[in-house]
Design an enzyme around this catalytic site. Structure first.
Site, PDB file in Angstrom:
ATOM      1  N   LYS A   1      30.889  44.970 105.953  1.00 17.38           N
ATOM      2  CA  LYS A   1      29.563  44.583 106.429  1.00 17.38           C
ATOM      3  C   LYS A   1      28.981  45.640 107.354  1.00 17.38           C
ATOM      4  O   LYS A   1      27.768  45.739 107.481  1.00 17.38           O
ATOM      5  CB  LYS A   1      29.580  43.216 107.081  1.00 17.38           C
ATOM      6  CG  LYS A   1      30.193  43.134 108.466  1.00 17.38           C
ATOM      7  CD  LYS A   1      30.329  41.688 108.906  1.00 17.38           C
ATOM      8  CE  LYS A   1      31.117  41.555 110.182  1.00 17.38           C
ATOM      9  NZ  LYS A   1      30.345  41.859 111.404  1.00 17.38           N
TER      10      LYS A   1
ATOM     11  N   ARG B   1      33.810  31.016 118.625  1.00 15.50           N
ATOM     12  CA  ARG B   1      32.892  31.171 117.512  1.00 15.50           C
ATOM     13  C   ARG B   1      33.307  30.107 116.500  1.00 15.50           C
ATOM     14  O   ARG B   1      33.225  28.926 116.825  1.00 15.50           O
ATOM     15  CB  ARG B   1      32.934  32.606 116.968  1.00 15.50           C
ATOM     16  CG  ARG B   1      31.580  33.003 116.386  1.00 15.50           C
ATOM     17  CD  ARG B   1      31.565  34.435 115.896  1.00 15.50           C
ATOM     18  NE  ARG B   1      32.488  34.632 114.784  1.00 15.50           N
ATOM     19  CZ  ARG B   1      32.724  35.807 114.203  1.00 15.50           C
ATOM     20  NH1 ARG B   1      32.108  36.891 114.633  1.00 15.50           N
ATOM     21  NH2 ARG B   1      33.558  35.908 113.192  1.00 15.50           N
TER      22      ARG B   1
END
Lengths: 363, 363
Positions: free
Chosen positions: A39, A134
């Protein structure tokens, strides 16, 4: 898109492959497979190819369309989706991801149903939140039960393993004790389902510190690594690791100068806020030789993320489309039309490879 | 690109056109033409169309490929390039821009030559730096001579006028006195070349304050306006202007929730830096109901640039692909798969419209 020479992001594919090989070899010493996270360069297929050729076991991204592009470009190692999926996107997930990270039973149920529809088996890694806050299960008893549920009730899913994320939001360090917590969970899950897990995924580039230190807990079998392969900067800059066996200049940002003039360094007039709505501080250093480069915050994020390679060149500000440089102390007599090179970091790489106006070139 | 429902940037084209009309009307009272700057939404042709239909005299962008896209989509008002061009890009500039902002004689000479090659006349606006320290001539005598040079020696260029930029880098306020400086320069140029100039371009949205206050100096004949039309936020938020006759919700960001769980608010473990290499501070508010949305800094820049519309929803952090929300005080019983709406500002608009993973939808 029109053809424009600059700005340009130059990618040294040979360096990238060599970086992959170093990381894969170091992880291999501890029986750890590497998921190459692509990414950072927004899934550029030429980069994914180096991940595969350098020995990554999986190709990973947070964005499903990047995995789809990898598959379409001929990457043949399994794909791993590392952002827990949207319920509205399960069709794409089953179609393009072989593995995914998961933390919600409602999503697992939807994936199971969709995998059945597509006559596939989809592999999932259930995430534990170990304090980075997260994604992942905070309640570990619940997590073990969800793993058992996948194993026993969701016929079109396969429980590939467990994983965790540290260092991304909550800045939690991947200490041996922290990663040991994940191994304990893995053992609990294995006891509950009566078999070994394929994957115990101990985090991202920040967990690679434990590989370098040789104190990664036994039982961690996988890491998801992007930054360390792509740039090899963070562990050097923030934690002082010696990474001289890796290339820190796989990527080069090149920009063209569009104005060179002697100008004051402090704005003249009554001051308000800048184009991004911010009150700024300006140091007065008198009249200096300054240049504008045809690139801005739109392209690379913030000026703290790009680093001029040429001594005597300093980034002093930017608007959305312009970067303002102090070139008074540069050795070259820089002119309009000259090209400057910059090192970049992970944040700027993500932007530069994702926006429209930056040309990507391979060497 | 795969089809994904979210994240989605919803654009209300009717509201946008109404905003254009208000600004064009207000500027018209003072004989000021409006160049509609469409770089905020990255040149989305449907937005450029509203600029044209609402009465903008020119369509403007800092990025030449956006002007090319406007021309190709059928926009017929003249195009204006508002980033001074790269020498390496003069061919595209002559091809797709009718007007451009300029501050370097070497570029003007190259444009003149290329315009001759393409059998075109290209119109230029020579920029004065009045203290904002971005582009433009600092030496105003030199500027007048360059204007005369364009007028007399560069046969394929037409001197359309002069302009300035304030507020973008140097935060310099567009006071009446500051804009009066530009009018003085325009009169000097006119005296030197012996004719009136078409354009005296007094800046961007921040100069529109002078229109609202009715104290814009006589002689300013053009403004280049983006933010004020697109979002109408900055003059309200930073300078307290009453903009109730404009729509502040032309754009709506929609994201999908991918995790909803009760979690602690302070990370658990030894802390280092986050995924963007930053030391962060985390407030401990005990266990709270939190959600992850499938969108991150890659898509919108920084969390200070997005604003949840739903009361009780607070953005508390983000990594490149995840946004972390506190939803403890939300009235809705939010679940995985639910969609949240956000207002955005100029910086987030620029990113959201420019990156790949955000779907754009028109209403």
């Amino acid at each position: 898109m029109l053809y424009q020479n600059y700005p340009c992001l130059e990618v040294n594919l040979g360096y990238l492959k060599e970086n992959v090989e170093v990381v894969v070899k170091n992880c291999g010493k501890y029986g750890i497979s590497v998921a190459g996270v692509m990414k950072g360069p927004s899934g550029i297929p030429e980069c994914s190819r180096q991940f595969q050729d350098g020995g990554c076991r999986y190709i990973a991204s947070s964005r499903i369309d990047q995995l789809a592009a990898a598959v379409e470009s001929g990457i043949s190692i399994p794909t791993l989706l590392i952002r827990i999926p949207m319920l509205s996107d399960v069709q794409n997930v089953i179609r393009y991801a072989d593995y995914s990270l998961e933390s919600e039973i409602s999503v697992l149920e939807a994936l199971n149903e969709e995998a059945g529809r597509q006559h596939k088996t989809h592999r999932v890694i259930i995430m534990a939140d170990l304090g980075d806050l997260r994604e992942g299960f905070w309640d570990k008893d619940e997590m073990v039960e969800v793993c058992a549920r996948v194993e026993n009730d969701l016929a079109h899913l396969e429980l590939a393993g467990v994983g965790t994320n540290v260092g991304c939001y909550g800045s939690v360090l991947a200490t041996p004790e922290k990663l040991e917590e994940l191994v304990v969970i893995a053992r609990r899950v294995e006891k509950r389902i009566g078999r070994k897990l394929e994957i115990v995924s101990g985090g991202a580039s920040s967990s690679y510190m434990r590989v370098l230190d040789g104190n990664i807990p036994e039982g961690i079998t996988n890491l998801r690594i992007g930054e360390q392969i792509l740039l090899a900067r963070d562990l050097d800059v923030f934690y002082g690791y010696d990474l001289r066996d890796m290339h820190q200049d796989v990527f080069t940002l090149k920009t063209e100068l569009i104005e060179v003039k002697d100008k004051p360094t402090h704005p003249v007039g009554e001051l308000g806020v800048d184009a991004f709505g911010r009150k700024q501080h300006y140091e007065d250093r008198g009249i200096r030789k300054r240049a504008l480069a045809a690139i801005g915050k739109v392209d690379y994020g913030s000026i703290e993320e790009i680093f001029p390679r040429e001594p005597g060149v300093e980034v002093i500000g930017a608007s959305s489309d312009h970067t303002i440089l102090d070139i008074q102390d540069a050795k070259r007599d820089l002119q309009v039309g000259d090209v400057l090179e910059f090192d970049i970091d992970y944040a700027s790489l993500v932007y530069l490879s994702n926006v429209r106006d930056v040309r990507i070139e391979f060497v």
